[in-house]
Design an enzyme around this catalytic site. Structure first.
Site, mmCIF file in Angstrom:
data_model
loop_
_atom_site.group_PDB
_atom_site.id
_atom_site.type_symbol
_atom_site.label_atom_id
_atom_site.label_comp_id
_atom_site.label_asym_id
_atom_site.label_seq_id
_atom_site.Cartn_x
_atom_site.Cartn_y
_atom_site.Cartn_z
ATOM 1 N N LEU A 175 2.163 0.354 16.892
ATOM 2 C CA LEU A 175 2.663 1.725 16.997
ATOM 3 C C LEU A 175 1.754 2.608 17.829
ATOM 4 O O LEU A 175 2.188 3.617 18.376
ATOM 5 C CB LEU A 175 2.842 2.313 15.590
ATOM 6 C CG LEU A 175 3.892 1.617 14.728
ATOM 7 C CD1 LEU A 175 4.025 2.288 13.379
ATOM 8 C CD2 LEU A 175 5.257 1.584 15.421
ATOM 9 N N LYS A 210 -6.044 -8.230 16.968
ATOM 10 C CA LYS A 210 -5.889 -7.112 17.905
ATOM 11 C C LYS A 210 -6.567 -7.379 19.239
ATOM 12 O O LYS A 210 -6.475 -6.564 20.160
ATOM 13 C CB LYS A 210 -6.440 -5.821 17.292
ATOM 14 C CG LYS A 210 -5.757 -5.412 15.996
ATOM 15 C CD LYS A 210 -4.386 -4.789 16.242
ATOM 16 C CE LYS A 210 -3.766 -4.297 14.939
ATOM 17 N NZ LYS A 210 -2.426 -3.721 15.134
ATOM 18 N N ALA A 240 0.620 2.100 20.709
ATOM 19 C CA ALA A 240 1.155 2.142 22.078
ATOM 20 C C ALA A 240 2.218 3.228 22.189
ATOM 21 O O ALA A 240 2.259 3.999 23.152
ATOM 22 C CB ALA A 240 1.751 0.783 22.435
ATOM 23 N N ASP A 286 40.646 -30.640 -3.458
ATOM 24 C CA ASP A 286 39.861 -31.275 -2.399
ATOM 25 C C ASP A 286 38.735 -32.095 -3.055
ATOM 26 O O ASP A 286 38.371 -31.858 -4.213
ATOM 27 C CB ASP A 286 39.300 -30.172 -1.494
ATOM 28 C CG ASP A 286 38.195 -30.663 -0.591
ATOM 29 O OD1 ASP A 286 38.422 -31.657 0.121
ATOM 30 O OD2 ASP A 286 37.107 -30.056 -0.600
ATOM 31 N N ARG A 298 0.842 -1.199 0.000
ATOM 32 C CA ARG A 298 0.000 0.000 0.000
ATOM 33 C C ARG A 298 0.874 1.245 0.000
ATOM 34 O O ARG A 298 1.866 1.314 0.725
ATOM 35 C CB ARG A 298 -0.851 -0.023 1.268
ATOM 36 C CG ARG A 298 -2.074 0.827 1.232
ATOM 37 C CD ARG A 298 -2.770 0.738 2.572
ATOM 38 N NE ARG A 298 -3.661 -0.395 2.717
ATOM 39 C CZ ARG A 298 -4.859 -0.501 2.148
ATOM 40 N NH1 ARG A 298 -5.292 0.446 1.354
ATOM 41 N NH2 ARG A 298 -5.617 -1.545 2.367
ATOM 42 N N ASP A 311 36.703 -26.358 -0.287
ATOM 43 C CA ASP A 311 35.521 -25.638 0.194
ATOM 44 C C ASP A 311 35.507 -25.440 1.697
ATOM 45 O O ASP A 311 34.742 -24.659 2.226
ATOM 46 C CB ASP A 311 34.260 -26.430 -0.159
ATOM 47 C CG ASP A 311 34.202 -27.743 0.599
ATOM 48 O OD1 ASP A 311 35.140 -28.544 0.452
ATOM 49 O OD2 ASP A 311 33.246 -27.942 1.369
ATOM 50 N N GLY A 338 0.312 0.835 10.579
ATOM 51 C CA GLY A 338 1.626 1.203 11.082
ATOM 52 C C GLY A 338 2.690 1.360 10.012
ATOM 53 O O GLY A 338 3.528 2.259 10.095
ATOM 54 N N GLU A 379 2.635 5.829 20.109
ATOM 55 C CA GLU A 379 2.075 7.151 19.836
ATOM 56 C C GLU A 379 1.395 7.714 21.089
ATOM 57 O O GLU A 379 1.503 8.897 21.405
ATOM 58 C CB GLU A 379 1.074 7.069 18.671
ATOM 59 C CG GLU A 379 1.762 6.717 17.347
ATOM 60 C CD GLU A 379 0.779 6.369 16.230
ATOM 61 O OE1 GLU A 379 -0.444 6.473 16.436
ATOM 62 O OE2 GLU A 379 1.250 5.971 15.143
HETATM 63 O O1 LIG Z 1 -2.703 -2.385 4.312
HETATM 64 P P1 LIG Z 1 -3.787 -2.949 5.181
HETATM 65 O O2 LIG Z 1 -4.157 -4.341 4.794
HETATM 66 O O3 LIG Z 1 -4.922 -2.024 5.294
HETATM 67 O O4 LIG Z 1 -3.205 -3.083 6.661
HETATM 68 C C1 LIG Z 1 -2.523 -2.056 7.351
HETATM 69 C C2 LIG Z 1 -1.112 -2.465 7.737
HETATM 70 O O5 LIG Z 1 -1.226 -3.465 8.756
HETATM 71 C C3 LIG Z 1 -0.056 -4.160 9.159
HETATM 72 O O6 LIG Z 1 0.773 -3.391 10.017
HETATM 73 C C4 LIG Z 1 1.957 -3.912 10.631
HETATM 74 O O7 LIG Z 1 2.965 -2.948 10.655
HETATM 75 C C5 LIG Z 1 3.088 -2.124 11.793
HETATM 76 C C6 LIG Z 1 4.348 -1.288 11.643
HETATM 77 O O8 LIG Z 1 5.479 -2.083 11.498
HETATM 78 C C7 LIG Z 1 3.131 -2.946 13.080
HETATM 79 O O9 LIG Z 1 3.167 -2.077 14.200
HETATM 80 C C8 LIG Z 1 1.917 -3.827 13.154
HETATM 81 O O10 LIG Z 1 2.002 -4.668 14.298
HETATM 82 C C9 LIG Z 1 1.789 -4.690 11.912
HETATM 83 O O11 LIG Z 1 0.573 -5.399 11.964
HETATM 84 C C10 LIG Z 1 0.651 -4.681 7.938
HETATM 85 O O12 LIG Z 1 1.831 -5.354 8.302
HETATM 86 C C11 LIG Z 1 0.916 -3.603 6.895
HETATM 87 O O13 LIG Z 1 1.508 -4.174 5.757
HETATM 88 C C12 LIG Z 1 -0.394 -3.003 6.516
HETATM 89 O O14 LIG Z 1 -0.223 -1.952 5.589
HETATM 90 O O1 LIG Z 2 -8.141 6.359 12.440
HETATM 91 C C1 LIG Z 2 -6.968 6.037 12.496
HETATM 92 C C2 LIG Z 2 -6.500 5.099 13.445
HETATM 93 C C3 LIG Z 2 -5.169 4.759 13.466
HETATM 94 N N1 LIG Z 2 -4.303 5.316 12.604
HETATM 95 C C4 LIG Z 2 -2.871 4.967 12.630
HETATM 96 O O2 LIG Z 2 -2.718 3.598 12.252
HETATM 97 C C5 LIG Z 2 -1.505 3.109 12.785
HETATM 98 C C6 LIG Z 2 -1.733 1.728 13.360
HETATM 99 O O3 LIG Z 2 -0.506 1.074 13.474
HETATM 100 P P1 LIG Z 2 -0.238 -0.167 14.394
HETATM 101 O O4 LIG Z 2 1.182 -0.472 14.283
HETATM 102 O O5 LIG Z 2 -0.705 0.103 15.779
HETATM 103 O O6 LIG Z 2 -1.120 -1.369 13.798
HETATM 104 P P2 LIG Z 2 -1.405 -1.908 12.304
HETATM 105 O O7 LIG Z 2 -2.710 -1.326 11.899
HETATM 106 O O8 LIG Z 2 -0.303 -1.492 11.459
HETATM 107 O O9 LIG Z 2 -1.515 -3.383 12.459
HETATM 108 C C7 LIG Z 2 -1.031 4.110 13.822
HETATM 109 O O10 LIG Z 2 0.083 4.805 13.328
HETATM 110 C C8 LIG Z 2 -2.211 5.039 13.982
HETATM 111 O O11 LIG Z 2 -1.873 6.371 14.279
HETATM 112 C C9 LIG Z 2 -4.743 6.215 11.671
HETATM 113 O O12 LIG Z 2 -3.951 6.711 10.869
HETATM 114 N N2 LIG Z 2 -6.069 6.560 11.639
HETATM 115 MG MG LIG Z 3 35.763 -30.423 0.995
#
Ligand SMILES: O=P(O)(O)OC[C@H]1O[C@H](O[C@H]2O[C@H](CO)[C@@H](O)[C@H](O)[C@H]2O)[C@H](O)[C@@H](O)[C@@H]1O
Ligand SMILES: O=c1ccn([C@@H]2O[C@H](COP(=O)(O)OP(=O)(O)O)[C@@H](O)[C@H]2O)c(=O)[nH]1
Ligand SMILES: [Mg+2]
Length: 737
Positions: free
Chosen positions: A386, A288, A388, A508, A10, A689, A30, A390
């Site tokens: 993330l 979650k 947590a 070898d 994305r 090797d 995140g 933020e």
């Molecule tokens: O693109 P989506 O299918 O809408 O999902 C949103 C993102 O979710 C996942 O987030 C992960 O990355 C975070 C940052 O490293 C991490 O904090 C979180 O625990 C993960 O779940 C997913 O990995 C992303 O690819 C998605 O874009």
């Molecule tokens: O209405 C919302 C709710 C959450 N977030 C953002 O979505 C991210 C969630 O990231 P997280 O690593 O907690 O979980 P993920 O969705 O990537 O599994 C955080 O940066 C939030 O600030 C956002 O942009 N809009």
């Molecule tokens: Mg050998």
């Protein structure tokens, strides 16, 4: 100038169409929110999906989408609805996502989804190749694109490629159930550096690589035939300053600037000044633990009725992946739970849960973070989380309590939070009470420590650390002591070979002339190889010596009818061309009876291992053992043996999946240099090797052409990638005279 190419499923911007015009909004999740600041500040182009299927974008707006993307240094990859179904909703989110989060009962194995996943990964890889210029660094993100690193590597062998996995990597026992496990691992291994949020994910990945692909793993390096891949953990941070500053601005703002949401929150605070607000924010995802959280909250209110009207759970669930059945089912479950609990506890002036099912703009998130006294985040599994981080960053007066699941990657760095097991309602309920009663000084003390760490390990530092480590893999590659034999170098060696008056070649056997097999007795030379050695040795003024750790009987029988000199058991025996074996002086064997039972004990305790008896040495083979257990036991045995044999003129050789105990006076270095005495060789060549071949590389004269097979640390001058390349090289010698 070189640039960084970021690739993720994305894009950080999502495009929608309202009344035939394009609207751009930031992506949620995140990965996008975290990486955005790295992209904004650096010289990078970000390639990814803009959130609409090809069918949803009318022809006349297609160029406009690309333009909007380009304005933010992004490139839009267009995917049609069939691709999104099979690749995103299908394989990514119905197979990999549940499996990697330990939801095995949700994991599907659908061939069609896998096929589309491969095709779409290829599409992303092709898009990268379109933008790639020599010197660029490529950074691929996350589980939707596991095959991309190797797809790029196939086209650009010299490219510098990093891969970061944002979700957990499951234990081997879970990962092994995936039907396409080999392809997935091979795909990721196209990268030079593979990053995870935590050491546990890293360790799980290494264990799968070693058990499934059986590659050699040393600490955090994986040795492939042609490259070394590094694996490391880099816990992702947030744009700390952005959140801190937004909170400070929020408190400075006048009431006229206030959002509607903030007004509602304030209204509630005024009506019940001693009540507290608990916040939870996540995408609506079964990983979650949202349903757990609501049930634990119910348990808390049941057990502690004095909190009725004194607490409110403000719950933001962001719509996510709603085409996947489990997400739809979860939506219904949460709706019902919220309805039931609000029905059960509500009073005329109070409802226990405020539930929002939508995404909120940044300033509203700040309203929530800064207003709520407690954050309750209870994922059942979460790569990082993330939210947590933020929450803590916005607590500029240092008050507030974070309750965080131990199953979130973030828990590893946030020890000062109240860490809970999301399946233990009693513990969550206790943590809520503790949070309510926590003195302000304690809150401040805990948060200051958390803030110090989060400020230092920001997303900027995370990205810089990853990039630094990625660039270092390239430098490492470049500074590898030995040089790959290119066609030019090969030509040069051949010229010297041709011009020499007297030549000697030490070769070898295992891992050099033939590949390793599970049972050493099955590594016989084929006829083609025998002919090659026979012809080479028959060339005038050219001596070929096969120098091996093998016992003399095996080696002797395999090369019975080939007139070539043999050195066996690292130099214990030498067979002349006429077939007579001679024993080297100074070898002893009386020690063997004392040492054998010790090794036998290890054989009994380590399935798949065995002893190879040679005339003057004992070898313990562990190639077929469980790789991790094998390494542990090898270490143990090596220590035991070193103790046992001290001062006996013996040494332990650590070879490729083998430990060998033998006389210290015998090694390939001594054996090969001995052959030089009294002969005026003006072309000396040695190839091998293994670790044991290093003795030759070190002890032969500096002018020798020494060659290592495989990319490993070595004292040899050159290297070649694998046994087929060895044969090609020897054929060149043969055809050069
Ligand atoms: O693109 P989506 O299918 O809408 O999902 C949103 C993102 O979710 C996942 O987030 C992960 O990355 C975070 C940052 O490293 C991490 O904090 C979180 O625990 C993960 O779940 C997913 O990995 C992303 O690819 C998605 O874009
Ligand atoms: O209405 C919302 C709710 C959450 N977030 C953002 O979505 C991210 C969630 O990231 P997280 O690593 O907690 O979980 P993920 O969705 O990537 O599994 C955080 O940066 C939030 O600030 C956002 O942009 N809009
Ligand atoms: Mg050998």
């Amino acid at each position: 100038m070189s640039k960084t190419i970021i690739l993720s499923n994305r894009l950080p911007l999502q495009i929608s169409i309202e009344n035939d015009t394009l609207e751009v909004t930031p992506s949620v999740g995140g990965l996008a929110t975290g990486l955005k600041s790295f992209h904004k500040d650096g010289d990078s182009v970000w390639i990814g999906w803009p959130g609409l299927t090809e069918e949803e974008i009318p022809e006349h707006l297609k160029e406009e989408v690309q333009k909007k993307a380009r304005e933010e240094n992004c490139v839009a990859v267009h995917l049609n609805s069939a691709e999104i179904d099979g690749f995103y909703y299908g394989f990514s989110n119905r197979t990999i996502w549940p499996l990697f989060h330990y939801f095995m009962e949700y994991t599907e194995s659908d061939d069609e989804h896998w096929k589309t996943y491969k095709e779409v990964n290829q599409k992303y890889a092709d898009e990268v190749l379109q933008h790639y210029e020599d010197g660029d660094v490529i950074w691929v993100h996350d589980y939707q694109l596991l095959l991309v690193p190797n797809m790029i590597r196939e086209q650009k062998p010299e490219a510098v490629i990093g891969f970061f996995n944002h979700i957990p990597f499951p234990s081997y026992e879970v990962f092994r159930t995936l039907p396409w496990r080999d392809e997935v691992l091979q795909g990721v291994l196209g990268a030079d550096l593979i990053g995870f949020h935590t050491y546990d994910y890293e360790r799980h990945f290494l264990s799968s690589v070693s058990r499934i692909l059986r590659h050699q793993v040393d600490f955090n390096e994986i040795t492939l035939p042609d490259r070394i891949v590094k694996v490391d953990s880099f816990p992702m941070g947030i744009d700390y300053k952005k959140f801190e500053q937004a909170a400070l601005d929020h408190f400075e703002s006048t009431s006229a600037d206030q959002s509607e949401l903030q007004r509602r929150l304030d209204h509630h605070l005024e009506a019940t000044p001693d009540a507290k607000m608990i916040l939870s924010i996540d995408r609506l995802d079964y990983t979650k633990g949202i349903a757990h959280r609501i049930r634990a909250y119910e348990y808390f209110l049941d057990k502690n009725p004095e909190f009725i009207e004194k607490v409110r759970l403000v719950m933001l669930a962001v719509p996510s992946r709603s085409n996947v059945p489990q997400y739809r089912r979860l939506k219904r479950e949460i709706d019902e739970l919220v309805g039931r609990i609000n029905g059960k506890f509500s009073t005329v002036s109070w409802t226990p849960i405020w539930y929002f099912y939508r995404s909120l703009p940044f300033n509203n998130l700040i309203d929530l973070y800064t207003t709520c006294d407690i954050a309750l985040l209870t994922p059942i599994r979460d790569g990082m989380n993330l939210v947590a981080k933020e929450y803590i960053a916005t607590r500029t007066n240092h008050t507030g309590v974070l309750i965080l699941s131990e199953m979130a990657g973030a828990a590893h760095e946030m020890n000062e939070a109240l860490i809970i097991n999301p399946n233990n309602f009693e513990q969550i309920s206790q943590a809520l009470k503790t949070a309510f009663e926590m003195p302000e000084e304690e809150q401040i003390e805990r948060n200051k420590m958390l803030q110090k760490r989060l400020r230092r390990y920001s997303v900027e530092k995370w990205a810089n650390d990853f990039m630094k480590s990625l660039r270092a893999t390239k430098e490492n590659r470049d500074s590898f002591k030995s040089i790959r034999i290119t066609p030019e170098i090969s030509e040069e060696i051949m010229t010297q070979f041709r011009n020499a008056k007297k030549r000697i070649l030490f070769i070898d056997y295992d891992g050099t002339l033939v590949n390793f097999v599970d049972k050493p007795e099955n590594a016989r030379p084929d006829d083609e190889l025998k002919n090659l050695i026979r012809t080479l040795n028959s060339r005038e003024n050219t001596d070929v010596i096969l120098i091996s750790g093998r016992d003399k009987n095996t080696l002797g029988s395999w090369w019975k009818d080939v007139p070539v000199e043999l050195i066996s058991e690292h130099g214990v025996w030498m067979r002349q061309i006429d077939g007579e074996w001679e024993l080297s002086e100074n070898v002893k064997s009386e020690w063997m009876d004392a040492v054998r039972p010790v090794i036998e004990n290890f054989v009994d305790r380590t399935p798949g291992t065995f002893i190879e008896e040679k005339n003057y040495s004992l070898a313990w083979h562990y190639r077929k053992a469980d790789p991790e257990l094998g390494e542990i036991r090898a270490n143990e045995l090596s220590n035991v043996l070193k103790e046992l044999i001290s001062n006996r003129g013996l040494s332990v050789l650590e070879g490729n999946k083998v430990l060998e105990i033998k006389s210290s006076d015998v090694n390939k270095g001594k054996a090969s240099t001995k052959k030089l005495i009294g002969n005026n060789y003006d072309f000396i060549f040695a190839i091998g090797d293994d670790w044991t071949d290093e003795y030759m590389f070190r002890e032969l004269p500096e002018t020798s052409h020494t060659v290592k097979v495989g990319i490993k640390k070595t004292s040899a001058r050159y290297y070649v990638e694998g046994t087929p390349k060895v044969r090609t090289l020897l054929e060149k010698f043969r055809d050069n005279l």
